[in-house]
Design a protein around this motif. Structure first.
Motif, PDB file in Angstrom:
ATOM      1  N   ASN A   1      -0.038  -0.484  -4.501  1.00  0.00           N
ATOM      2  CA  ASN A   1       1.250   0.197  -4.422  1.00  0.00           C
ATOM      3  C   ASN A   1       1.988  -0.113  -5.727  1.00  0.00           C
ATOM      4  O   ASN A   1       2.244  -1.266  -6.031  1.00  0.00           O
ATOM      5  CB  ASN A   1       2.029  -0.341  -3.220  1.00  0.00           C
TER       6      ASN A   1
ATOM      7  N   GLU B   1       0.307   5.631 -12.856  1.00  0.00           N
ATOM      8  CA  GLU B   1      -0.488   5.774 -11.638  1.00  0.00           C
ATOM      9  C   GLU B   1      -0.362   7.177 -11.074  1.00  0.00           C
ATOM     10  O   GLU B   1       0.702   7.782 -11.128  1.00  0.00           O
ATOM     11  CB  GLU B   1      -0.010   4.772 -10.587  1.00  0.00           C
ATOM     12  N   SER B   2      -1.468   7.697 -10.552  1.00  0.00           N
ATOM     13  CA  SER B   2      -1.392   8.973  -9.844  1.00  0.00           C
ATOM     14  C   SER B   2      -2.261   8.917  -8.598  1.00  0.00           C
ATOM     15  O   SER B   2      -3.245   8.175  -8.534  1.00  0.00           O
ATOM     16  CB  SER B   2      -1.799  10.139 -10.743  1.00  0.00           C
ATOM     17  N   TYR B   3      -1.853   9.679  -7.605  1.00  0.00           N
ATOM     18  CA  TYR B   3      -2.554   9.769  -6.334  1.00  0.00           C
ATOM     19  C   TYR B   3      -2.876  11.239  -6.094  1.00  0.00           C
ATOM     20  O   TYR B   3      -2.151  12.126  -6.550  1.00  0.00           O
ATOM     21  CB  TYR B   3      -1.677   9.280  -5.173  1.00  0.00           C
ATOM     22  N   GLU B   4      -3.944  11.507  -5.345  1.00  0.00           N
ATOM     23  CA  GLU B   4      -4.272  12.867  -4.942  1.00  0.00           C
ATOM     24  C   GLU B   4      -4.404  12.900  -3.434  1.00  0.00           C
ATOM     25  O   GLU B   4      -4.948  11.981  -2.827  1.00  0.00           O
ATOM     26  CB  GLU B   4      -5.584  13.326  -5.579  1.00  0.00           C
ATOM     27  N   PHE B   5      -3.865  13.973  -2.849  1.00  0.00           N
ATOM     28  CA  PHE B   5      -3.965  14.169  -1.410  1.00  0.00           C
ATOM     29  C   PHE B   5      -4.439  15.596  -1.166  1.00  0.00           C
ATOM     30  O   PHE B   5      -3.700  16.550  -1.404  1.00  0.00           O
ATOM     31  CB  PHE B   5      -2.618  13.920  -0.734  1.00  0.00           C
TER      32      PHE B   5
ATOM     33  N   GLU C   1      -4.613   8.062   4.764  1.00  0.00           N
ATOM     34  CA  GLU C   1      -5.251   7.705   3.505  1.00  0.00           C
ATOM     35  C   GLU C   1      -4.413   6.584   2.917  1.00  0.00           C
ATOM     36  O   GLU C   1      -3.230   6.766   2.630  1.00  0.00           O
ATOM     37  CB  GLU C   1      -5.304   8.909   2.560  1.00  0.00           C
ATOM     38  N   ARG C   2      -5.032   5.428   2.758  1.00  0.00           N
ATOM     39  CA  ARG C   2      -4.332   4.244   2.241  1.00  0.00           C
ATOM     40  C   ARG C   2      -4.763   4.014   0.803  1.00  0.00           C
ATOM     41  O   ARG C   2      -5.959   3.978   0.519  1.00  0.00           O
ATOM     42  CB  ARG C   2      -4.640   3.021   3.102  1.00  0.00           C
ATOM     43  N   VAL C   3      -3.774   3.850  -0.048  1.00  0.00           N
ATOM     44  CA  VAL C   3      -4.041   3.697  -1.479  1.00  0.00           C
ATOM     45  C   VAL C   3      -3.568   2.320  -1.930  1.00  0.00           C
ATOM     46  O   VAL C   3      -2.449   1.905  -1.628  1.00  0.00           O
ATOM     47  CB  VAL C   3      -3.307   4.793  -2.287  1.00  0.00           C
TER      48      VAL C   3
ATOM     49  N   LYS D   1      -0.808  16.347  -6.254  1.00  0.00           N
ATOM     50  CA  LYS D   1      -0.965  15.262  -7.224  1.00  0.00           C
ATOM     51  C   LYS D   1       0.383  14.567  -7.286  1.00  0.00           C
ATOM     52  O   LYS D   1       1.408  15.210  -7.508  1.00  0.00           O
ATOM     53  CB  LYS D   1      -1.361  15.790  -8.593  1.00  0.00           C
TER      54      LYS D   1
ATOM     55  N   ILE E   1       0.847  -1.196   0.000  1.00  0.00           N
ATOM     56  CA  ILE E   1       0.000   0.000   0.000  1.00  0.00           C
ATOM     57  C   ILE E   1       0.882   1.245   0.000  1.00  0.00           C
ATOM     58  O   ILE E   1       2.090   1.171   0.239  1.00  0.00           O
ATOM     59  CB  ILE E   1      -0.938   0.067   1.235  1.00  0.00           C
TER      60      ILE E   1
END
Length: 139
Positions: A82, A109-113, A77-79, A102, A62
């Motif tokens: 991984n 892959e992209s993540y937002e926080f 916040e767990r995404v 971002k 993760i």
């Protein structure tokens, strides 16, 4: 910045993270890696607020993102999944957008926080744990 940074690594971010600021990291996750982190801190004191804690956990498959304010962690916040792989290189872009960070890893892959603390408060970048850094650039 120079190539081949030793870890743990830290550098000041004198202008803070303005909207549009980009952090580019290129590195390799060692084959025996468990975890590493990228932290944006509000200062260089031990009790500094952490504006962004980005923590790939290969031992749990993760990525955890969080903040710490006044010595207290926020809600994690767990995404899943991984995308960091043991023994593999990676390229990461961390971009300060209008309402969130971002984080783009490679081209897949992209993540937002969403901001909990203003990105402008970031004045120190720390990278540590099980990672080898080849390039680190803020622009």
């Amino acid at each position: 910045m120079a190539l081949s940074h030793s870890v743990p690594f830290e550098t000041s971010v004198p202008e803070g993270f303005e909207i549009g600021t980009v952090l580019k990291i290129r590195g390799v996750v060692p084959s025996e890696a468990n975890r590493f982190y990228i932290n944006l801190l509000s200062c260089d004191k031990p009790d500094s607020d952490i504006v962004l804690h980005f923590n790939p956990r290969l031992d749990q498959s993760i990525v955890v993102m969080n903040t710490m304010e006044c010595g207290t962690w926020g809600s994690e916040e767990r995404v899943f999944p991984n995308v960091f792989q043991r023994g593999q290189p990676f390229e990461l872009l961390l971009i300060a957008m209008n309402e969130h960070f971002k984080i783009v890893v490679g081209d897949s892959e992209s993540y937002e926080f969403i901001y909990r603390l203003p990105p402008k408060r970031s004045c120190l970048l720390k990278v540590g744990g099980d990672v080898s850094l080849e390039l680190l650039k803020i622009f």
